[in-house]
Scaffold this motif. Structure first.
Motif, mmCIF file in Angstrom:
data_model
loop_
_atom_site.group_PDB
_atom_site.id
_atom_site.type_symbol
_atom_site.label_atom_id
_atom_site.label_comp_id
_atom_site.label_asym_id
_atom_site.label_seq_id
_atom_site.Cartn_x
_atom_site.Cartn_y
_atom_site.Cartn_z
ATOM 1 N N ASP A 85 0.834 -1.201 0.000
ATOM 2 C CA ASP A 85 0.000 0.000 0.000
ATOM 3 C C ASP A 85 0.873 1.257 0.000
ATOM 4 O O ASP A 85 0.621 2.206 -0.753
ATOM 5 C CB ASP A 85 -0.925 -0.008 1.215
ATOM 6 C CG ASP A 85 -1.841 1.209 1.260
ATOM 7 O OD1 ASP A 85 -2.629 1.401 0.322
ATOM 8 O OD2 ASP A 85 -1.757 1.972 2.242
ATOM 9 N N ASN A 86 1.908 1.268 0.834
ATOM 10 C CA ASN A 86 2.806 2.422 0.894
ATOM 11 C C ASN A 86 3.535 2.642 -0.426
ATOM 12 O O ASN A 86 3.572 3.756 -0.959
ATOM 13 C CB ASN A 86 3.838 2.233 2.011
ATOM 14 C CG ASN A 86 3.250 2.387 3.392
ATOM 15 O OD1 ASN A 86 2.198 2.981 3.573
ATOM 16 N ND2 ASN A 86 3.928 1.836 4.384
ATOM 17 N N ILE A 87 4.139 1.579 -0.955
ATOM 18 C CA ILE A 87 4.970 1.701 -2.141
ATOM 19 C C ILE A 87 4.138 1.951 -3.397
ATOM 20 O O ILE A 87 4.471 2.811 -4.216
ATOM 21 C CB ILE A 87 5.814 0.425 -2.331
ATOM 22 C CG1 ILE A 87 6.816 0.260 -1.184
ATOM 23 C CG2 ILE A 87 6.547 0.441 -3.680
ATOM 24 C CD1 ILE A 87 7.851 1.354 -1.093
ATOM 25 N N CYS A 88 3.061 1.218 -3.562
ATOM 26 C CA CYS A 88 2.318 1.245 -4.820
ATOM 27 C C CYS A 88 1.309 2.386 -4.906
ATOM 28 O O CYS A 88 1.036 2.881 -6.017
ATOM 29 C CB CYS A 88 1.582 -0.078 -5.022
ATOM 30 S SG CYS A 88 2.594 -1.545 -4.755
ATOM 31 N N GLY A 182 7.449 1.114 -10.526
ATOM 32 C CA GLY A 182 8.903 1.201 -10.463
ATOM 33 C C GLY A 182 9.373 2.216 -11.486
ATOM 34 O O GLY A 182 8.697 3.208 -11.750
ATOM 35 N N HIS A 183 10.539 1.966 -12.090
ATOM 36 C CA HIS A 183 11.111 2.904 -13.045
ATOM 37 C C HIS A 183 11.748 2.182 -14.217
ATOM 38 O O HIS A 183 12.209 1.045 -14.099
ATOM 39 C CB HIS A 183 12.171 3.779 -12.373
ATOM 40 C CG HIS A 183 11.614 4.804 -11.448
ATOM 41 N ND1 HIS A 183 11.196 4.487 -10.174
ATOM 42 C CD2 HIS A 183 11.381 6.134 -11.612
ATOM 43 C CE1 HIS A 183 10.744 5.584 -9.580
ATOM 44 N NE2 HIS A 183 10.853 6.596 -10.429
ATOM 45 N N ASN A 184 11.774 2.868 -15.352
ATOM 46 C CA ASN A 184 12.538 2.426 -16.502
ATOM 47 C C ASN A 184 13.946 2.987 -16.361
ATOM 48 O O ASN A 184 14.146 4.200 -16.361
ATOM 49 C CB ASN A 184 11.894 2.936 -17.794
ATOM 50 C CG ASN A 184 12.678 2.519 -19.036
ATOM 51 O OD1 ASN A 184 13.424 1.547 -19.007
ATOM 52 N ND2 ASN A 184 12.501 3.253 -20.123
ATOM 53 N N ASN A 196 8.903 -3.125 -8.419
ATOM 54 C CA ASN A 196 8.625 -3.622 -7.069
ATOM 55 C C ASN A 196 7.734 -4.867 -7.131
ATOM 56 O O ASN A 196 6.619 -4.808 -7.671
ATOM 57 C CB ASN A 196 7.907 -2.545 -6.258
ATOM 58 C CG ASN A 196 8.775 -1.329 -6.009
ATOM 59 O OD1 ASN A 196 9.705 -1.369 -5.215
ATOM 60 N ND2 ASN A 196 8.450 -0.233 -6.693
ATOM 61 N N LEU A 197 8.196 -5.956 -6.548
ATOM 62 C CA LEU A 197 7.409 -7.188 -6.568
ATOM 63 C C LEU A 197 6.046 -6.992 -5.914
ATOM 64 O O LEU A 197 5.040 -7.537 -6.401
ATOM 65 C CB LEU A 197 8.169 -8.319 -5.881
ATOM 66 C CG LEU A 197 7.424 -9.656 -5.792
ATOM 67 C CD1 LEU A 197 7.103 -10.196 -7.185
ATOM 68 C CD2 LEU A 197 8.250 -10.680 -4.998
ATOM 69 N N VAL A 198 5.983 -6.239 -4.809
ATOM 70 C CA VAL A 198 4.711 -6.104 -4.086
ATOM 71 C C VAL A 198 3.644 -5.423 -4.936
ATOM 72 O O VAL A 198 2.455 -5.551 -4.639
ATOM 73 C CB VAL A 198 4.862 -5.333 -2.766
ATOM 74 C CG1 VAL A 198 5.639 -6.148 -1.748
ATOM 75 C CG2 VAL A 198 5.478 -3.967 -2.981
#
Length: 206
Positions: A85-88, A182-184, A196-198
Motif C-alpha cells: 500500500d505504501n509503495i504502490c 517502479g522505473h525504466n 517492485n514485486l509487491v
C-alpha cells in the motif's frame, strides 16, 4: 546502473504522460524504514541511485490507485500488504528494499516458485490486470541473473503488457489502475524496467 543518469531516455513502450511537478507527501513511517535500501536502483551506490531517481520523475504527483491492495497477494507477499500500500499507492520515490524478492515465501524467494520452463504473468496488486510476462526473448536463467544483479525484478521491452502500463516522462512506471510500479532504467541493452514485486503480485481478476 549499467548506464549513467545522463543516458536515461523515455521508453517508446506503453503510454507516456507528462509528469506534473506538484509537491509530494512522504511515505508513512513504515515506508521510510531502511530508507537507503529502499531507493530504487541497482548495485553502484545509494547516492547514484538517488541521483537517478531525481532525474526519473520523482517530482510526479502521487499515484491514484483505483482501489485498495488485494487482500491476498501471490509469491508470498500477503504479509507485506502494508508495504505494498505504501509503495504502490502512496509513493513515487521509494521502493521495497533491494533483494526483497529473495525473502518472500519464507525465504525461498520469488524465482524458486516459478516454472523455469514456462512464462510467468505478473498482475497488478490493485486491480489484477496483467502487467509483465517473463521470460520472453531470453532464458529463465538470464532473467533471474539480471534481477539478482540489480536487486529488483527486471523486465525488458518484450515482457511488458504495454496496454496496461503507463510510462511517465522521466521513466516512472504506473499501471493503468493507478499503481506505482517502479522505473525504466535503460542500459546498454535498451529499456530495463526495475519493478517492485509487491506491486505486481496481484491475483488476476480481469
Amino acid at each position: 546502473f549499467g548506464s549513467s543518469v545522463a543516458s536515461m531516455r523515455h521508453s517508446q513502450v506503453g503510454t507516456k504522460l507528462s509528469s506534473p511537478t506538484n509537491s509530494r507527501s512522504e511515505l508513512p513511517e513504515h515506508g521510510k524504514q531502511s530508507m537507503p535500501n529502499r531507493l530504487l536502483g541497482c548495485s553502484v551506490s545509494v547516492a547514484l541511485c538517488a541521483m537517478a531517481l531525481a532525474a526519473s520523475g520523482c517530482s510526479a504527483e502521487m499515484p491514484n490507485c483505483e482501489g485498495p491492495i488485494q487482500e491476498e497477494l501471490r509469491f508470498g507477499c500477503t504479509p507485506s500488504i502494508e508495504l505494498a500500500d505504501n509503495i504502490c499507492c502512496h509513493n513515487t520515490r521509494f521502493a521495497e528494499r533491494a533483494g526483497f524478492f529473495n525473502s518472500v515465501q519464507g525465504g525461498s524467494g520469488l524465482f524458486s516458485q516459478l516454472d523455469s520452463n514456462g512464462v510467468t504473468t505478473f498482475y497488478d496488486s490493485v486491480c489484477g490486470k496483467p502487467l509483465f510476462r517473463a521470460p520472453v526473448g531470453r532464458s529463465f536463467e538470464s532473467w533471474q541473473t539480471e534481477s539478482q544483479r540489480h536487486g529488483w525484478p527486471s523486465f525488458r521491452r518484450e515482457e511488458i503488457v504495454a496496454e496496461n502500463v503507463v510510462i511517465l516522462d522521466g521513466g516512472e512506471m504506473r499501471s493503468t489502475c493507478g499503481a506505482h510500479l517502479g522505473h525504466n532504467l535503460p542500459d546498454s541493452k535498451g529499456d530495463r524496467y526495475c519493478i517492485n514485486l509487491v506491486c505486481i503480485a496481484g491475483e488476476p481478476t480481469v
